[in-house]
Design a protein around this motif. Structure first.
Motif, PDB file in Angstrom:
ATOM      1  N   LYS A 174       0.834  -1.196   0.000  1.00 46.70           N
ATOM      2  CA  LYS A 174       0.000   0.000   0.000  1.00 46.70           C
ATOM      3  C   LYS A 174       0.880   1.263   0.000  1.00 46.70           C
ATOM      4  N   VAL A 175       1.947   1.257   0.799  1.00 49.62           N
ATOM      5  CA  VAL A 175       2.883   2.387   0.847  1.00 49.62           C
ATOM      6  C   VAL A 175       3.598   2.518  -0.499  1.00 49.62           C
ATOM      7  N   ASN A 228       2.650   1.535  -3.435  1.00 44.66           N
ATOM      8  CA  ASN A 228       1.712   1.994  -4.460  1.00 44.66           C
ATOM      9  C   ASN A 228       1.417   3.486  -4.330  1.00 44.66           C
ATOM     10  N   LYS A 229       1.336   3.985  -3.113  1.00 44.75           N
ATOM     11  CA  LYS A 229       1.127   5.424  -2.900  1.00 44.75           C
ATOM     12  C   LYS A 229       2.295   6.208  -3.496  1.00 44.75           C
ATOM     13  N   ASN A 272       2.202   6.111  -7.345  1.00 50.26           N
ATOM     14  CA  ASN A 272       1.138   6.914  -7.939  1.00 50.26           C
ATOM     15  C   ASN A 272       1.326   8.414  -7.763  1.00 50.26           C
ATOM     16  N   ASP A 273       1.911   8.834  -6.649  1.00 50.11           N
ATOM     17  CA  ASP A 273       1.948  10.261  -6.321  1.00 50.11           C
ATOM     18  C   ASP A 273       3.288  10.938  -6.553  1.00 50.11           C
ATOM     19  N   TYR A 311       5.454  13.107   4.386  1.00 54.50           N
ATOM     20  CA  TYR A 311       4.092  12.646   4.121  1.00 54.50           C
ATOM     21  C   TYR A 311       3.760  11.442   5.004  1.00 54.50           C
ATOM     22  N   PHE A 312       4.648  10.444   5.019  1.00 53.08           N
ATOM     23  CA  PHE A 312       4.366   9.236   5.799  1.00 53.08           C
ATOM     24  C   PHE A 312       4.558   9.447   7.297  1.00 53.08           C
ATOM     25  N   ASN A 363      -1.457  10.226   8.158  1.00 52.95           N
ATOM     26  CA  ASN A 363      -0.951   9.296   7.140  1.00 52.95           C
ATOM     27  C   ASN A 363      -0.245   8.106   7.775  1.00 52.95           C
ATOM     28  N   LYS A 409      -3.045   5.873   8.779  1.00 53.33           N
ATOM     29  CA  LYS A 409      -3.689   5.268   7.611  1.00 53.33           C
ATOM     30  C   LYS A 409      -2.842   4.153   7.003  1.00 53.33           C
ATOM     31  N   TYR A 410      -1.528   4.372   6.903  1.00 51.64           N
ATOM     32  CA  TYR A 410      -0.638   3.403   6.252  1.00 51.64           C
ATOM     33  C   TYR A 410       0.058   2.469   7.240  1.00 51.64           C
TER      34      TYR A 410
END
Length: 180
Positions: A74-75, A77-78, A81-82, A128-129, A134, A137-138
């Motif tokens: 998930k991390v 992929n973030k 994508n970003d 961000y992380f 965040n 969430k992650y």
């Protein structure tokens, strides 16, 4: 997809890329590849033009992605994508000198291109992380960048001991570990 369609897509992509590089592309124009393809469908032109104009660069490669946990994927992929400037993300590996997170599939290393001049990119990912919402969430455990560490237990950036080099001190990559 036919060979002619593939050729049309390739030709359109090449033409738009060259036009963008030269600064001569205008939305709505028809890229043509020096007579190789006589006609192209509007859908191919629109898809190619939109993708290139919107900055849809290829996503980063995640090494040993399949061996990562769902949380680490998930991390990764973030990031893919970003942060399209990122081209490579290290994932699972058999050994680690400092923790079991990489062998356990719970850590990624986001490699920063031209890292000596590009710390701002790395900090944008690291911060961000490390942001409270965040991190929750992650399911972040800790983040390391530029010889500094942020952990959920002590949510502030702290200096780390010198490990001897740019990679060991995380100057050229952001290390993100997730919880079990």
């Amino acid at each position: 997809m036919s060979n002619r369609t593939r050729l049309a897509i390739s030709a359109a992509t090449a033409s738009v890329t060259l036009a963008l590089a030269a600064g001569t592309f205008a939305v709505g124009t028809t890229p043509v590849s020096s007579g190789v393809v006589e006609s192209q469908s509007a859908a191919v032109q629109q898809t190619t033009s939109t993708a290139l104009l919107s900055g849809n660069a290829p996503k980063a490669k995640v090494h040993n992605y399949k061996r990562l946990t769902k949380k680490a994927k998930k991390v990764a992929n973030k990031v893919r994508n970003d942060w399209r400037a990122i081209k490579s993300i290290g994932g699972w590996r058999a050994g680690s000198r400092y923790s079991g997170d990489h062998p356990g599939g719970r850590a990624i290393d986001v490699m920063i291109p031209k890292w000596k001049k590009n710390s701002r990119l790395g900090w944008s990912i690291a911060k961000y992380f490390a942001k409270k919402k965040n991190a929750k969430k992650y399911k972040i455990h800790y983040v390391i960048f530029r010889q500094k560490i942020w952990t959920v237990q002590t949510p502030r950036w702290r200096k780390m001991a010198n490990r001897g080099g740019a990679t060991a001190n995380h100057f050229d990559h952001v290390h993100v570990s997730v919880k079990r």
